[in-house]
Design a protein around this motif. Structure first.
Motif, short mmCIF file in Angstrom:
data_model
loop_
_atom_site.label_atom_id
_atom_site.label_comp_id
_atom_site.label_asym_id
_atom_site.label_seq_id
_atom_site.Cartn_x
_atom_site.Cartn_y
_atom_site.Cartn_z
N PRO A 196 4.34 -8.11 9.06
CA PRO A 196 4.95 -7.02 8.11
C PRO A 196 4.77 -5.56 9.04
CG PRO A 196 3.27 -8.12 7.25
CD PRO A 196 3.57 -8.84 8.76
N VAL A 197 5.52 -4.92 8.84
CA VAL A 197 5.15 -3.30 8.92
C VAL A 197 5.57 -2.56 7.50
CG1 VAL A 197 5.43 -3.76 11.52
CG2 VAL A 197 7.66 -3.10 9.64
N GLU A 198 5.06 -1.28 7.77
CA GLU A 198 5.19 0.16 7.02
C GLU A 198 5.55 0.69 7.50
OE1 GLU A 198 1.31 1.52 5.73
OE2 GLU A 198 0.71 -0.88 5.41
N PHE A 199 6.04 1.98 6.48
CA PHE A 199 6.97 2.70 7.17
C PHE A 199 6.36 3.73 8.21
CE2 PHE A 199 7.49 7.75 6.74
CZ PHE A 199 9.39 7.94 6.64
N SER B 287 8.39 2.52 12.95
CA SER B 287 9.59 1.82 12.12
C SER B 287 10.23 2.70 10.65
CB SER B 287 8.12 0.51 11.47
OG SER B 287 9.01 0.17 10.13
N PRO B 288 11.08 3.20 10.82
CA PRO B 288 12.04 3.64 9.77
C PRO B 288 11.82 3.17 8.09
CG PRO B 288 13.29 2.30 10.66
CD PRO B 288 12.13 2.26 11.66
N GLY C 147 0.62 -1.06 -0.21
CA GLY C 147 -0.30 0.26 0.11
C GLY C 147 0.81 1.63 0.55
N ALA C 148 2.01 1.43 0.13
CA ALA C 148 2.88 1.98 0.18
C ALA C 148 2.75 2.58 -1.20
CB ALA C 148 4.58 1.91 -0.05
N SER C 149 3.16 3.96 -2.34
CA SER C 149 2.91 4.84 -3.22
C SER C 149 4.23 4.97 -3.58
CB SER C 149 1.89 6.27 -2.56
OG SER C 149 3.17 7.19 -1.79
N GLU C 150 5.23 4.93 -2.79
CA GLU C 150 6.47 5.15 -3.50
C GLU C 150 7.78 4.50 -2.89
OE1 GLU C 150 9.56 8.67 -5.29
OE2 GLU C 150 7.22 9.25 -4.51
N VAL C 151 8.50 3.72 -3.42
CA VAL C 151 10.17 3.36 -2.56
C VAL C 151 10.67 3.18 -3.20
CG1 VAL C 151 11.35 1.13 -1.83
CG2 VAL C 151 8.08 1.45 -1.31
#
Length: 161
Positions: free
Chosen positions: A148-151, A88-89, A17-21
């Motif tokens: 799992p973790v998100e930024f 979480s970084p 679901g992240a928009s940019e990595v």
């Protein structure tokens, strides 16, 4: 990094679901942007080695994260406003132990100092030790082991007093 690893990264980012990595390793820079029907990937070969930071912060979409977090925010600020949050970084899989047969880094009631390792986050087969930036006592563990973790996801609540 081979094409199969890049394809797996694209799938992982699309599901997260992240928009940019952005990923920078040695002489390769990868940017993955999602939000349309198909994820967009840009790969740049650089002559100079990249910075040691493995993953930069993905830019969250303003409308999506704010909506689910809004109902929980008032309750959190009432009960837990005096606590500091370790977040979480990077995105990846969180591990609370250095290995399956070892004890957890920290648990509720553990006293920590700035610089103490509180967990490990695996991102693309790289294990990143996450160090506390605050000192205090762990009052709540917000994430299960091997999840799992998100930024910028809250991981631990710390009482600084």
């Amino acid at each position: 990094m081979d094409i199969k690893e890049i394809q797996n990264l694209i799938k992982f980012v699309a599901k997260s679901g992240a928009s940019e990595v952005k990923l920078e390793m040695d002489d390769v820079k990868i940017t993955i942007k999602t939000g349309s029907d198909a994820p967009e990937t840009k790969i740049i070969q650089a002559a100079m080695p990249a910075a040691p930071q493995m993953m930069a912060a993905p830019q969250p979409v303003a409308s999506e994260p704010a909506t689910p977090a809004a109902p929980a925010a008032p309750k959190a600020t009432e009960d837990e406003s005096k606590y500091l949050t370790i977040k979480s970084p990077i995105i990846g899989t969180l591990y609370r132990k250095p290995s399956p047969d070892k004890p957890v880094f920290v648990e509720v009631g553990s006293e920590i100092k700035a610089g103490d390792t509180v967990c490990i986050i695996e991102a693309m087969k790289l294990f990143n030790e996450i160090e506390s930036e605050v000192s205090g006592k762990i009052v709540k563990v917000l994430v299960d082991d091997s999840s799992p973790v998100e930024f910028d996801q809250p991981l631990f609540l710390v009482d600084p007093s």
